[in-house]
Design a protein around this motif. Sequence first.
Motif, mmCIF file in Angstrom:
data_model
loop_
_atom_site.group_PDB
_atom_site.id
_atom_site.type_symbol
_atom_site.label_atom_id
_atom_site.label_comp_id
_atom_site.label_asym_id
_atom_site.label_seq_id
_atom_site.Cartn_x
_atom_site.Cartn_y
_atom_site.Cartn_z
ATOM 1 N N VAL A 87 -18.089 47.582 76.675
ATOM 2 C CA VAL A 87 -17.789 46.192 76.309
ATOM 3 C C VAL A 87 -18.222 45.954 74.867
ATOM 4 O O VAL A 87 -17.493 45.386 74.049
ATOM 5 C CB VAL A 87 -18.539 45.208 77.250
ATOM 6 C CG1 VAL A 87 -18.273 43.763 76.870
ATOM 7 C CG2 VAL A 87 -18.191 45.470 78.707
ATOM 8 N N ASP A 127 -8.032 42.949 78.488
ATOM 9 C CA ASP A 127 -6.980 42.341 77.660
ATOM 10 C C ASP A 127 -6.146 43.481 77.066
ATOM 11 O O ASP A 127 -6.463 44.002 76.001
ATOM 12 C CB ASP A 127 -7.633 41.493 76.566
ATOM 13 C CG ASP A 127 -6.608 40.757 75.712
ATOM 14 O OD1 ASP A 127 -5.416 41.110 75.759
ATOM 15 O OD2 ASP A 127 -7.034 39.831 74.999
ATOM 16 N N ARG A 183 -13.599 42.896 79.427
ATOM 17 C CA ARG A 183 -14.134 41.554 79.717
ATOM 18 C C ARG A 183 -15.450 41.556 80.481
ATOM 19 O O ARG A 183 -15.901 40.513 80.922
ATOM 20 C CB ARG A 183 -13.087 40.751 80.480
ATOM 21 C CG ARG A 183 -11.816 40.556 79.655
ATOM 22 C CD ARG A 183 -10.934 39.462 80.200
ATOM 23 N NE ARG A 183 -10.072 38.942 79.160
ATOM 24 C CZ ARG A 183 -8.741 38.947 79.201
ATOM 25 N NH1 ARG A 183 -8.116 39.436 80.252
ATOM 26 N NH2 ARG A 183 -8.056 38.456 78.210
ATOM 27 N N ASP A 184 -16.042 42.707 80.730
ATOM 28 C CA ASP A 184 -17.325 42.793 81.428
ATOM 29 C C ASP A 184 -17.255 42.153 82.807
ATOM 30 O O ASP A 184 -18.198 41.504 83.259
ATOM 31 C CB ASP A 184 -18.447 42.158 80.582
ATOM 32 C CG ASP A 184 -19.834 42.530 81.124
ATOM 33 O OD1 ASP A 184 -19.916 43.443 81.958
ATOM 34 O OD2 ASP A 184 -20.815 41.889 80.716
ATOM 35 N N ASP A 213 -7.675 40.024 84.526
ATOM 36 C CA ASP A 213 -9.016 39.427 84.641
ATOM 37 C C ASP A 213 -10.064 40.348 84.037
ATOM 38 O O ASP A 213 -11.152 39.916 83.670
ATOM 39 C CB ASP A 213 -9.416 39.226 86.110
ATOM 40 C CG ASP A 213 -8.581 38.166 86.777
ATOM 41 O OD1 ASP A 213 -7.910 37.410 86.061
ATOM 42 O OD2 ASP A 213 -8.595 38.118 88.028
#
Length: 237
Positions: free
Chosen positions: A171, A196, A180-181, A193
């Motif tokens: 990340v 990206d 997005r962790d 979710d």
Amino acid sequence: MHEEEIRALAKAAGADKIGFADLSSYEDEFGISRRLLEEYPRAISIGVVLPPEVIDTIGPDGPSPAYARCYRRTNALLDRVARLVASFCSSRGYRALAVPASRIADWERQLGLISHKAVAVLAGLGWMGKSLLVVTPDHGPRVRFATVLTDMPLEVGEPMRSRCGPCRACVEACPAGAIRDVGFDLRPRSRDDVFDYRACLEKLVEFARRPGIGELICGICIKACPYGSGRGRDAAP
Ligand code: SF4
Ligand code: SF4
């Protein structure tokens, strides 16, 4: 019955990892049509480990020409092994389709005919990391995969639970802020979710324009992962 023959054949041809997956729980989101899943209920996941000395050449600002060359060589090797394994399945009277290591079937969504990574996870070769790379216990994400779809009745592996835990190394390393962790586990969330992929793709396009690269590659999140880095599992914060 055929599993050991396939393992031996693939390893003799240069593969490092072989696993067998049941595609009945394969998520549509990762590409592949329903028709193909009906024709091919099983898949063979083939993995080749990327050499550590090549991974070492990837910098914090992107891939190296040595990594680009290794990427092309590894894909060619995977495609050769996949064709051999598919021929073996056909010679025993089963349907088989070798899916190349790197071929995009849907540019809009950046998906191949099937996700090699989702198949490798179903085959029990590793877990889906926060970076959406398959993290193998021994070589981390330093493995590339190809797939053979088949209807051969193979004994399949067990998917592995995520061992990312609180680690955030990928990340923090990602120059596109694409990871997005959120993390993935056995029940996948929506890919959007977690990751990206448009931000990642923009970065890959930028890297591909650099001299000596010419491929949509990066490698930063591969190198950042403590698993398989020689820093050991304890390196994960
Ligand atoms: S490949 Fe590069 S840009 Fe894409 S998620 Fe990994 S570190 Fe980020
Ligand atoms: S760097 Fe850490 S969070 Fe990312 S995939 Fe590897 S173990 Fe998981």
